[in-house]
Design an enzyme around this catalytic site. Sequence first.
Site, PDB file in Angstrom:
ATOM      1  N   LYS A   1       0.841  -1.194   0.000  1.00 47.50           N
ATOM      2  CA  LYS A   1       0.000   0.000   0.000  1.00 47.50           C
ATOM      3  C   LYS A   1       0.875   1.242   0.000  1.00 47.50           C
ATOM      4  O   LYS A   1       1.742   1.395   0.866  1.00 47.50           O
ATOM      5  CB  LYS A   1      -0.894   0.015   1.241  1.00 47.50           C
ATOM      6  CG  LYS A   1      -2.114   0.914   1.116  1.00 47.50           C
ATOM      7  CD  LYS A   1      -3.116   0.331   0.131  1.00 47.50           C
ATOM      8  CE  LYS A   1      -4.511   0.955   0.300  1.00 47.50           C
ATOM      9  NZ  LYS A   1      -5.479   0.351  -0.640  1.00 47.50           N
TER      10      LYS A   1
ATOM     11  N   THR B   1      -3.837  -5.126   0.625  1.00 45.48           N
ATOM     12  CA  THR B   1      -3.189  -3.820   0.831  1.00 45.48           C
ATOM     13  C   THR B   1      -4.026  -2.942   1.758  1.00 45.48           C
ATOM     14  O   THR B   1      -3.481  -2.116   2.482  1.00 45.48           O
ATOM     15  CB  THR B   1      -2.953  -3.104  -0.512  1.00 45.48           C
ATOM     16  OG1 THR B   1      -4.207  -2.814  -1.132  1.00 45.48           O
ATOM     17  CG2 THR B   1      -2.106  -3.967  -1.441  1.00 45.48           C
ATOM     18  N   ASP B   2      -5.349  -3.122   1.757  1.00 44.00           N
ATOM     19  CA  ASP B   2      -6.189  -2.375   2.694  1.00 44.00           C
ATOM     20  C   ASP B   2      -5.893  -2.800   4.130  1.00 44.00           C
ATOM     21  O   ASP B   2      -5.889  -1.962   5.042  1.00 44.00           O
ATOM     22  CB  ASP B   2      -7.659  -2.591   2.369  1.00 44.00           C
ATOM     23  CG  ASP B   2      -8.563  -1.674   3.173  1.00 44.00           C
ATOM     24  OD1 ASP B   2      -8.528  -0.446   2.947  1.00 44.00           O
ATOM     25  OD2 ASP B   2      -9.297  -2.183   4.045  1.00 44.00           O
TER      26      ASP B   2
ATOM     27  N   PHE C   1      35.227  27.332  -9.692  1.00 46.20           N
ATOM     28  CA  PHE C   1      35.314  26.179 -10.590  1.00 46.20           C
ATOM     29  C   PHE C   1      36.249  26.558 -11.725  1.00 46.20           C
ATOM     30  O   PHE C   1      35.884  27.287 -12.645  1.00 46.20           O
ATOM     31  CB  PHE C   1      33.931  25.804 -11.124  1.00 46.20           C
ATOM     32  CG  PHE C   1      33.928  24.522 -11.916  1.00 46.20           C
ATOM     33  CD1 PHE C   1      34.417  23.342 -11.369  1.00 46.20           C
ATOM     34  CD2 PHE C   1      33.438  24.504 -13.215  1.00 46.20           C
ATOM     35  CE1 PHE C   1      34.414  22.165 -12.094  1.00 46.20           C
ATOM     36  CE2 PHE C   1      33.436  23.332 -13.952  1.00 46.20           C
ATOM     37  CZ  PHE C   1      33.923  22.157 -13.390  1.00 46.20           C
TER      38      PHE C   1
ATOM     39  N   ARG D   1      32.116  32.462  -7.466  1.00 41.56           N
ATOM     40  CA  ARG D   1      30.780  32.263  -8.025  1.00 41.56           C
ATOM     41  C   ARG D   1      29.755  31.990  -6.927  1.00 41.56           C
ATOM     42  O   ARG D   1      30.096  31.628  -5.795  1.00 41.56           O
ATOM     43  CB  ARG D   1      30.773  31.088  -9.006  1.00 41.56           C
ATOM     44  CG  ARG D   1      31.082  29.747  -8.346  1.00 41.56           C
ATOM     45  CD  ARG D   1      30.913  28.590  -9.310  1.00 41.56           C
ATOM     46  NE  ARG D   1      31.158  27.305  -8.650  1.00 41.56           N
ATOM     47  CZ  ARG D   1      30.890  26.121  -9.192  1.00 41.56           C
ATOM     48  NH1 ARG D   1      30.389  26.048 -10.412  1.00 41.56           N
ATOM     49  NH2 ARG D   1      31.154  25.004  -8.534  1.00 41.56           N
TER      50      ARG D   1
ATOM     51  N   VAL E   1      31.709  21.281  -6.591  1.00 45.16           N
ATOM     52  CA  VAL E   1      30.617  20.583  -5.912  1.00 45.16           C
ATOM     53  C   VAL E   1      31.094  19.197  -5.482  1.00 45.16           C
ATOM     54  O   VAL E   1      30.761  18.711  -4.396  1.00 45.16           O
ATOM     55  CB  VAL E   1      29.387  20.473  -6.839  1.00 45.16           C
ATOM     56  CG1 VAL E   1      28.265  19.702  -6.159  1.00 45.16           C
ATOM     57  CG2 VAL E   1      28.901  21.855  -7.254  1.00 45.16           C
ATOM     58  N   GLN E   2      31.889  18.560  -6.335  1.00 45.72           N
ATOM     59  CA  GLN E   2      32.386  17.217  -6.019  1.00 45.72           C
ATOM     60  C   GLN E   2      33.149  17.194  -4.698  1.00 45.72           C
ATOM     61  O   GLN E   2      32.963  16.297  -3.867  1.00 45.72           O
ATOM     62  CB  GLN E   2      33.296  16.713  -7.147  1.00 45.72           C
ATOM     63  CG  GLN E   2      32.575  16.301  -8.409  1.00 45.72           C
ATOM     64  CD  GLN E   2      32.368  17.446  -9.383  1.00 45.72           C
ATOM     65  OE1 GLN E   2      32.332  18.618  -8.987  1.00 45.72           O
ATOM     66  NE2 GLN E   2      32.227  17.128 -10.663  1.00 45.72           N
TER      67      GLN E   2
ATOM     68  N   ASN F   1      23.705  21.400  -9.598  1.00 49.81           N
ATOM     69  CA  ASN F   1      24.311  22.727  -9.524  1.00 49.81           C
ATOM     70  C   ASN F   1      23.278  23.749  -9.973  1.00 49.81           C
ATOM     71  O   ASN F   1      23.002  23.897 -11.168  1.00 49.81           O
ATOM     72  CB  ASN F   1      25.559  22.787 -10.410  1.00 49.81           C
ATOM     73  CG  ASN F   1      26.502  23.889  -9.982  1.00 49.81           C
ATOM     74  OD1 ASN F   1      26.106  24.810  -9.277  1.00 49.81           O
ATOM     75  ND2 ASN F   1      27.744  23.802 -10.412  1.00 49.81           N
TER      76      ASN F   1
ATOM     77  N   HIS G   1      22.228  26.996 -11.112  1.00 48.30           N
ATOM     78  CA  HIS G   1      23.018  28.057 -11.743  1.00 48.30           C
ATOM     79  C   HIS G   1      22.371  29.426 -11.578  1.00 48.30           C
ATOM     80  O   HIS G   1      21.153  29.581 -11.706  1.00 48.30           O
ATOM     81  CB  HIS G   1      23.191  27.761 -13.230  1.00 48.30           C
ATOM     82  CG  HIS G   1      23.964  26.508 -13.504  1.00 48.30           C
ATOM     83  ND1 HIS G   1      25.264  26.343 -13.121  1.00 48.30           N
ATOM     84  CD2 HIS G   1      23.592  25.353 -14.122  1.00 48.30           C
ATOM     85  CE1 HIS G   1      25.681  25.141 -13.496  1.00 48.30           C
ATOM     86  NE2 HIS G   1      24.693  24.520 -14.096  1.00 48.30           N
TER      87      HIS G   1
END
Length: 303
Positions: free
Chosen positions: A12, A57-58, A160, A177, A228-229, A255, A257
């Site tokens: 569910k 599932t109920d 960067f 940046r 970022v890495q 990223n 921008h």
Amino acid sequence: MEYVIVDKEYGKAGVKLLFASKVGKKHSIKELEVETSLTLASEKDYKYGDNSDIIATDSQKNTVYVLAKQFGVESLEKFGIILANHFITKYPWVLRARVALSQTPWKRIQDPEGVEHNHAFFNSPSSTRIAEVIMDRTRVPKVRSGIRGLTVIKTTQSAFVNFVSDEYRTLPDAEDRIFSTIVTADWSYANISNCFGYSWISLYCTVESTIIDVFAGPAYNGVYSPSVQNTQYEAQKSIMKKIPQISSVKISMPNRHYFPVDFTRFNIPEVQGEGAGQVLMPVDKPSGMITSNLARSALTSKL
């Protein structure tokens, strides 16, 4: 011709509940969305239409409500373990139970002096907390927790530069940046000997605050990010140093921008030069996407 059912589960999805604890004057709430999925030992429901082993599932939905009422909701992880253990224990033909949970971020309202309200809250979607519990007949749960939608931004201490320069490159080096991203993080726990003894909420808060601290750095000076890495790796490493129970951390960071508007096109003297500040244009697509999964080495895991 022989056919093989490679994998199967059913359950569910979208089971929503608000758990309100009204013990004493200071109330608390947790709003959840739960998904249950069961894998049965038999395949007769698929192959022959025999439903005799199916827990509807109920019924699974009703189980979520009943166990929330019976045991309360202390944390996503603990409630997920309670649910998974229930399905494995009550139904011997259930081979695996998977429970996925997410939590709506409610925060307690404060008055102008910072005093917390006893029973009033506001929705603050700074991030969404999730968890997943998988339990098989060994009764040893596999617990994964996570963060969704943690959006952060800083205006400097990000660069960067010195990336591949060939005939396809148009992006210039960026010595300074805007750095903004939406963090998606998942981490797995290992060697869980006492599931109910863990402070799951405290562990989650430690992970979230670590990600933010690594991204931002000290309040006055910040911290430099060459990519970022690198920021992603430092966050993962710091999380596992702080929490030895975590075996791996997967993080995805698009990223987001913000490109400077070109004011050289405008014949207006007042907007040439520094002006009052920078004006940048958000560009949501396309965006870079950086993903990695950092795990402990075999040697580290034995220590």
